[in-house]
Design a protein around this motif. Sequence first.
Motif, PDB file in Angstrom:
ATOM      1  N   GLN A 202       0.851  -1.191   0.000  1.00 13.65           N
ATOM      2  CA  GLN A 202       0.000   0.000   0.000  1.00 13.65           C
ATOM      3  C   GLN A 202       0.881   1.234   0.000  1.00 13.65           C
ATOM      4  O   GLN A 202       1.913   1.286   0.675  1.00 13.65           O
ATOM      5  CB  GLN A 202      -0.916  -0.017   1.228  1.00 13.65           C
ATOM      6  CG  GLN A 202      -1.839   1.184   1.337  1.00 13.65           C
ATOM      7  CD  GLN A 202      -2.868   1.024   2.442  1.00 13.65           C
ATOM      8  OE1 GLN A 202      -3.679   0.099   2.439  1.00 13.65           O
ATOM      9  NE2 GLN A 202      -2.843   1.921   3.418  1.00 13.65           N
ATOM     10  N   GLU A 203       0.486   2.241  -0.775  1.00 20.59           N
ATOM     11  CA  GLU A 203       1.218   3.508  -0.828  1.00 20.59           C
ATOM     12  C   GLU A 203       0.225   4.661  -0.678  1.00 20.59           C
ATOM     13  O   GLU A 203      -0.790   4.708  -1.380  1.00 20.59           O
ATOM     14  CB  GLU A 203       1.954   3.659  -2.165  1.00 20.59           C
ATOM     15  CG  GLU A 203       3.106   2.692  -2.372  1.00 20.59           C
ATOM     16  CD  GLU A 203       4.389   3.137  -1.674  1.00 20.59           C
ATOM     17  OE1 GLU A 203       4.402   4.274  -1.137  1.00 20.59           O
ATOM     18  OE2 GLU A 203       5.347   2.353  -1.669  1.00 20.59           O
ATOM     19  N   ALA A 238      -0.771  12.272  -8.870  1.00 22.25           N
ATOM     20  CA  ALA A 238      -1.516  12.548  -7.634  1.00 22.25           C
ATOM     21  C   ALA A 238      -1.000  13.832  -7.016  1.00 22.25           C
ATOM     22  O   ALA A 238       0.216  14.001  -6.849  1.00 22.25           O
ATOM     23  CB  ALA A 238      -1.369  11.391  -6.649  1.00 22.25           C
ATOM     24  N   GLY A 239      -1.913  14.739  -6.679  1.00 23.90           N
ATOM     25  CA  GLY A 239      -1.497  15.990  -6.067  1.00 23.90           C
ATOM     26  C   GLY A 239      -0.609  16.791  -6.989  1.00 23.90           C
ATOM     27  O   GLY A 239      -0.985  17.114  -8.118  1.00 23.90           O
ATOM     28  N   GLN A 240       0.600  17.085  -6.545  1.00 24.52           N
ATOM     29  CA  GLN A 240       1.571  17.805  -7.356  1.00 24.52           C
ATOM     30  C   GLN A 240       2.770  16.944  -7.703  1.00 24.52           C
ATOM     31  O   GLN A 240       3.857  17.453  -7.994  1.00 24.52           O
ATOM     32  CB  GLN A 240       2.032  19.074  -6.625  1.00 24.52           C
ATOM     33  CG  GLN A 240       0.929  20.091  -6.421  1.00 24.52           C
ATOM     34  CD  GLN A 240       1.445  21.442  -5.956  1.00 24.52           C
ATOM     35  OE1 GLN A 240       2.642  21.661  -5.778  1.00 24.52           O
ATOM     36  NE2 GLN A 240       0.537  22.393  -5.780  1.00 24.52           N
ATOM     37  N   CYS A 241       2.572  15.618  -7.727  1.00 25.47           N
ATOM     38  CA  CYS A 241       3.679  14.698  -8.026  1.00 25.47           C
ATOM     39  C   CYS A 241       3.238  13.643  -9.037  1.00 25.47           C
ATOM     40  O   CYS A 241       2.045  13.339  -9.172  1.00 25.47           O
ATOM     41  CB  CYS A 241       4.160  13.994  -6.762  1.00 25.47           C
ATOM     42  SG  CYS A 241       4.983  15.059  -5.568  1.00 25.47           S
ATOM     43  N   VAL A 242       4.230  13.086  -9.732  1.00 31.51           N
ATOM     44  CA  VAL A 242       4.004  11.904 -10.560  1.00 31.51           C
ATOM     45  C   VAL A 242       4.953  10.814 -10.074  1.00 31.51           C
ATOM     46  O   VAL A 242       6.082  11.094  -9.668  1.00 31.51           O
ATOM     47  CB  VAL A 242       4.196  12.200 -12.065  1.00 31.51           C
ATOM     48  CG1 VAL A 242       3.112  13.124 -12.565  1.00 31.51           C
ATOM     49  CG2 VAL A 242       5.577  12.782 -12.360  1.00 31.51           C
ATOM     50  N   TYR A 243       4.483   9.566 -10.123  1.00 26.98           N
ATOM     51  CA  TYR A 243       5.200   8.444  -9.534  1.00 26.98           C
ATOM     52  C   TYR A 243       5.277   7.299 -10.537  1.00 26.98           C
ATOM     53  O   TYR A 243       4.380   7.122 -11.358  1.00 26.98           O
ATOM     54  CB  TYR A 243       4.470   7.927  -8.287  1.00 26.98           C
ATOM     55  CG  TYR A 243       4.155   8.951  -7.227  1.00 26.98           C
ATOM     56  CD1 TYR A 243       4.930   9.051  -6.080  1.00 26.98           C
ATOM     57  CD2 TYR A 243       3.049   9.797  -7.353  1.00 26.98           C
ATOM     58  CE1 TYR A 243       4.620   9.970  -5.075  1.00 26.98           C
ATOM     59  CE2 TYR A 243       2.736  10.710  -6.365  1.00 26.98           C
ATOM     60  CZ  TYR A 243       3.525  10.804  -5.224  1.00 26.98           C
ATOM     61  OH  TYR A 243       3.221  11.703  -4.247  1.00 26.98           O
ATOM     62  N   PHE A 244       6.340   6.468 -10.381  1.00 25.49           N
ATOM     63  CA  PHE A 244       6.536   5.360 -11.308  1.00 25.49           C
ATOM     64  C   PHE A 244       7.042   4.130 -10.561  1.00 25.49           C
ATOM     65  O   PHE A 244       7.956   4.217  -9.740  1.00 25.49           O
ATOM     66  CB  PHE A 244       7.536   5.755 -12.401  1.00 25.49           C
ATOM     67  CG  PHE A 244       7.124   6.978 -13.174  1.00 25.49           C
ATOM     68  CD1 PHE A 244       6.306   6.873 -14.289  1.00 25.49           C
ATOM     69  CD2 PHE A 244       7.541   8.232 -12.766  1.00 25.49           C
ATOM     70  CE1 PHE A 244       5.905   8.001 -14.984  1.00 25.49           C
ATOM     71  CE2 PHE A 244       7.144   9.375 -13.453  1.00 25.49           C
ATOM     72  CZ  PHE A 244       6.330   9.255 -14.569  1.00 25.49           C
ATOM     73  N   TRP A 245       6.415   2.961 -10.880  1.00 27.09           N
ATOM     74  CA  TRP A 245       6.827   1.676 -10.325  1.00 27.09           C
ATOM     75  C   TRP A 245       7.028   0.679 -11.467  1.00 27.09           C
ATOM     76  O   TRP A 245       6.319   0.737 -12.483  1.00 27.09           O
ATOM     77  CB  TRP A 245       5.769   1.116  -9.388  1.00 27.09           C
ATOM     78  CG  TRP A 245       5.682   1.794  -8.053  1.00 27.09           C
ATOM     79  CD1 TRP A 245       6.328   1.436  -6.902  1.00 27.09           C
ATOM     80  CD2 TRP A 245       4.890   2.937  -7.703  1.00 27.09           C
ATOM     81  NE1 TRP A 245       5.978   2.278  -5.873  1.00 27.09           N
ATOM     82  CE2 TRP A 245       5.101   3.213  -6.338  1.00 27.09           C
ATOM     83  CE3 TRP A 245       4.017   3.756  -8.436  1.00 27.09           C
ATOM     84  CZ2 TRP A 245       4.483   4.273  -5.680  1.00 27.09           C
ATOM     85  CZ3 TRP A 245       3.394   4.816  -7.783  1.00 27.09           C
ATOM     86  CH2 TRP A 245       3.631   5.066  -6.425  1.00 27.09           C
ATOM     87  N   GLY A 246       7.980  -0.246 -11.291  1.00 27.70           N
ATOM     88  CA  GLY A 246       8.265  -1.236 -12.324  1.00 27.70           C
ATOM     89  C   GLY A 246       8.230  -2.655 -11.788  1.00 27.70           C
ATOM     90  O   GLY A 246       7.913  -2.907 -10.619  1.00 27.70           O
ATOM     91  N   GLY A 247       8.547  -3.605 -12.686  1.00 29.11           N
ATOM     92  CA  GLY A 247       8.549  -5.016 -12.330  1.00 29.11           C
ATOM     93  C   GLY A 247       7.288  -5.722 -12.789  1.00 29.11           C
ATOM     94  O   GLY A 247       6.307  -5.093 -13.180  1.00 29.11           O
ATOM     95  N   MET A 248       7.299  -7.050 -12.742  1.00 28.17           N
ATOM     96  CA  MET A 248       6.139  -7.830 -13.159  1.00 28.17           C
ATOM     97  C   MET A 248       4.898  -7.454 -12.360  1.00 28.17           C
ATOM     98  O   MET A 248       3.788  -7.433 -12.898  1.00 28.17           O
ATOM     99  CB  MET A 248       6.430  -9.319 -12.990  1.00 28.17           C
ATOM    100  CG  MET A 248       7.348  -9.901 -14.047  1.00 28.17           C
ATOM    101  SD  MET A 248       6.552 -10.020 -15.672  1.00 28.17           S
ATOM    102  CE  MET A 248       5.368 -11.321 -15.379  1.00 28.17           C
ATOM    103  N   ALA A 250       4.755  -4.538 -10.585  1.00 21.50           N
ATOM    104  CA  ALA A 250       4.771  -3.073 -10.433  1.00 21.50           C
ATOM    105  C   ALA A 250       4.931  -2.637  -8.981  1.00 21.50           C
ATOM    106  O   ALA A 250       4.326  -1.652  -8.545  1.00 21.50           O
ATOM    107  CB  ALA A 250       3.518  -2.459 -11.048  1.00 21.50           C
ATOM    108  N   THR A 251       5.777  -3.322  -8.237  1.00 21.13           N
ATOM    109  CA  THR A 251       6.000  -2.968  -6.832  1.00 21.13           C
ATOM    110  C   THR A 251       7.341  -2.277  -6.606  1.00 21.13           C
ATOM    111  O   THR A 251       7.599  -1.776  -5.498  1.00 21.13           O
ATOM    112  CB  THR A 251       5.943  -4.214  -5.938  1.00 21.13           C
ATOM    113  OG1 THR A 251       6.918  -5.167  -6.396  1.00 21.13           O
ATOM    114  CG2 THR A 251       4.562  -4.850  -5.945  1.00 21.13           C
ATOM    115  N   THR A 252       8.199  -2.227  -7.610  1.00 22.34           N
ATOM    116  CA  THR A 252       9.526  -1.623  -7.455  1.00 22.34           C
ATOM    117  C   THR A 252       9.466  -0.140  -7.795  1.00 22.34           C
ATOM    118  O   THR A 252       9.213   0.234  -8.946  1.00 22.34           O
ATOM    119  CB  THR A 252      10.552  -2.314  -8.369  1.00 22.34           C
ATOM    120  OG1 THR A 252      10.594  -3.713  -8.068  1.00 22.34           O
ATOM    121  CG2 THR A 252      11.935  -1.710  -8.179  1.00 22.34           C
TER     122      THR A 252
END
Length: 355
Positions: A202-203, A238-248, A250-252
């Motif tokens: 969870q994030e 989200a808000g004033q940020c953009v975020y990126f996750w990778g992996g099969m 998408a948890t990294t």
Amino acid sequence: MANPNPNPQRTYVPLTCHGHSRPVTHISFSPLEQDDSYYLISACKDGNPMLRDGQTGDWIGTFIGHKGAVYQSRLSPDASTAATASADFTAKIWDTHTGEVLCTLQHDHVVRAISYPPDSAMLLATGGNENKLRIFDLTSVKPVENGEAVPQTFPSSAGYEIGSHTAAIKFIVWTRDPNILITASDNVLRWFDLTSRQVVKQEVLDGEILSCELCGLAPELLSKKDIGGGLPVLSVAAGQCVYFWGGMDATTELKSFPMGFEVASVALDPKARKLVVGENNPKTWARVYRWDDGVEIEIHKGHHGPVWSIAFSPDGKLYATGSEDGTIKMWKNCEGYYGLWRGGAGGNGAERSAE
């Protein structure tokens, strides 16, 4: 983000796709077909999702049948069906060749989000204002035969409920690991393991999540040198940020960028190593940044409302933006001739409308 590039590249003239009469809430592309063609589907508050040629933006058809705003629309992995999520308390499955409804999935409140698994059109995940994540088995949906469809209706109880949420589910992403599914609800991302039906990650993000998509090109075009190591990248605004996750699954966590303004959407080109960010009220621009140093390299000023959705084509040669102003714009992302662009830094030399 870093200061703008003092020598920004010249932009191509966009194609503008008209046809919707209210804000465009969501756009997405189909996978790449064997002949290198692909499709674009759009959701709109006018209740009439539209299918277009992905390279030119030319209108193919409109799916008629919803009685309320459509918040999301997606094509199945083989593009044979389309799924839509609506304020009329239903999600619908459509035959993309005939435009007919194959199945209506009833819900008890507004449906905001839908997602197919990465390699199957036989399951569909739905979510919305009920705060419930459901998975429907579509194997019993009857295809069109002899040019006619026999529409079916499934009650909400036919969906397999997983987990719990405290706010409406706005986005669902089925990762490349078919057992991991991600939901976006308020400012929280949740990773669900379908086998255990439990949240495994969870994030809590900077603000309300307004965009959450798995971004990647056709698998045969990606390599381990690309962002994400050849796999799609979870891209979130989200808000004033953009975020990126990778992996099969998408948890990294790969990277996050504070933008300094309210963001409405984001999409990533993992091969060209660039991201496009859509502005939220009161601004209306789409801004392009380099992934490696965060330098702004382009600004697109064609829309007259917040940019709610951005998507790269499966071949990476263009990207599309959908806006509050009711239009979709297609921006060239390659050199030379492509689609309706004749090549050269100015494209056609004038803005062209795709009806």
